[in-house]
Design a protein around this motif. Structure first.
Motif: not given
Length: 361
Positions: A186-187, A210-211, A237-238, A254-258
């Motif tokens: 889910v976005l 998980e997220a 999110q899963l 955790n954060i995915l860059a750009d």
């Protein structure tokens, strides 16, 4: 009392009276100026701290090699991606969002109300313009949520919370339609927080856990004014039917860059700026200053990249604060959503770009 003391006393009384009057009329702005100016001394960003490097080039797919680049494993189950959208008035941004994410999202969930968070009546923009999004109709699930019956700025956050709870129930009622062995992502992002399609493709194909939050390029008013890579609240999110819920807060480090764009206050018409300023949860920023809602003043600020509420940037270092106080207009159109570029755009430019076009002719 001597004439000398009277000469000193009168200006002092007038000056003191002026100070008291000014503070009483502008106490909210003064409080925020002091708070934001000193924020780097007493506060720190509460966003995710573990930035995951992001790799992508045209032609790449979410296969085993791409997953390994991000220290993830490929998924071994069927995956569905749901996009949960709280609709206010941003028809243009919704069009950009749907066109960007349609290739990677399986279902769009849209909730809208007939009132703002502060209880001001508003149009049901999506329902009244549904034909505009006909090509996405098979993927859209829509729900109307009746808004507050009266204007009450103090309860704005309460109705915002109720809206997110309604989205949570909306998602739960539909996720059961998928086969039991399906993994559902889910976005969770505001409508103006738009991930790159390839970012969602990556997360759909690779097991990130998980997220994960999405670091977004933060723009103001249009894609002309970029604040930096400062937006982090969007996440994927899963979904776990027992424990998951719709949220717009930190859920992981955790954060995915750009990973996309956040275009804040990016509207077509000045009336939409005024509606949001009066209707969103932070409408108290007006602080009684109705002059902030004057269309001419709003037009001037968005054309110069200045804050609509005349507040300092919300920054956590003085370098970032000074940088955001003196924005320079972007001169590159690289990396923008395809749907806003001239050859494919059906959407008029925002007021700041229209002004820029006139000045360069």
């Amino acid at each position: 009392m001597s004439r000398r003391y009277k000469t000193i006393l009168l200006p002092a009384v007038l000056f003191t009276t002026f100070i008291f009057y000014y503070v009483s009329q502008n106490h909210y702005q003064l409080k925020n100026t002091l708070s934001y100016a000193t924020r780097p001394l007493w506060d720190k960003d509460d966003g995710p701290s573990n930035i995951i490097p992001h790799y992508f080039a045209d032609g790449m797919v979410a296969d085993e090699n791409m997953c390994k680049l991000h220290n993830w494993q490929p998924r071994n189950k069927d995956v569905k991606v749901l996009d949960a959208i709280l609709m206010s008035s941003e028809l243009d941004l919704l069009e950009v969002r749907l066109n960007e994410l349609d290739p990677v999202v399986d279902r769009f969930f849209i909730i809208e109300s007939n009132a703002t968070f502060t209880g001001l009546p508003k149009e049901t923009y999506f329902r009244n313009n549904r034909d505009r999004f006909e090509k996405f109709a098979k993927k859209i699930s829509y729900r109307f949520l009746p808004g507050p019956s009266e204007h009450n700025e103090a309860k704005a956050f309460d109705f915002e919370r109720e809206t997110r709870v309604a989205m949570n129930a909306f998602l739960r009622s539909h996720i059961t339609e998928f086969p039991p062995n399906t993994e559902t992502l889910v976005l969770m992002s505001d409508l103006d927080e738009i991930p790159f399609a390839h970012s969602i493709m990556l997360l759909k194909g690779c097991n990130f856990g998980e997220a994960v939050h999405l670091q977004l390029r933060n723009y103001m008013y249009s894609f002309e004014w970029m604040l930096g890579l400062t937006s982090w609240r969007a996440s994927v999110q899963l979904w776990n039917s027992a424990t998951s819920y719709y949220r717009h807060s930190k859920s992981t480090e955790n954060i995915l860059a750009d990973s996309g764009w956040h275009c804040s206050y990016c509207f077509r018409d000045l009336s939409e700026y005024i509606q949001k300023m009066r209707g969103f949860s932070h409408s108290d920023r007006i602080g009684g200053r109705m002059d902030l809602l004057e269309p001419e003043r709003i037009q001037q600020n968005i054309c110069r990249g200045k804050d609509l509420f005349e507040m300092l940037p919300e920054a956590y270092s003085y370098t970032e604060l000074l940088t955001q106080m003196s924005l320079a207009p972007m001169t590159s159109g690289l990396g923008l959503p395809k749907h806003v570029l001239p050859q494919s755009r059906q959407i008029p430019l925002p007021p700041s770009w229209r002004m820029h076009e006139r000045e360069t002719k």
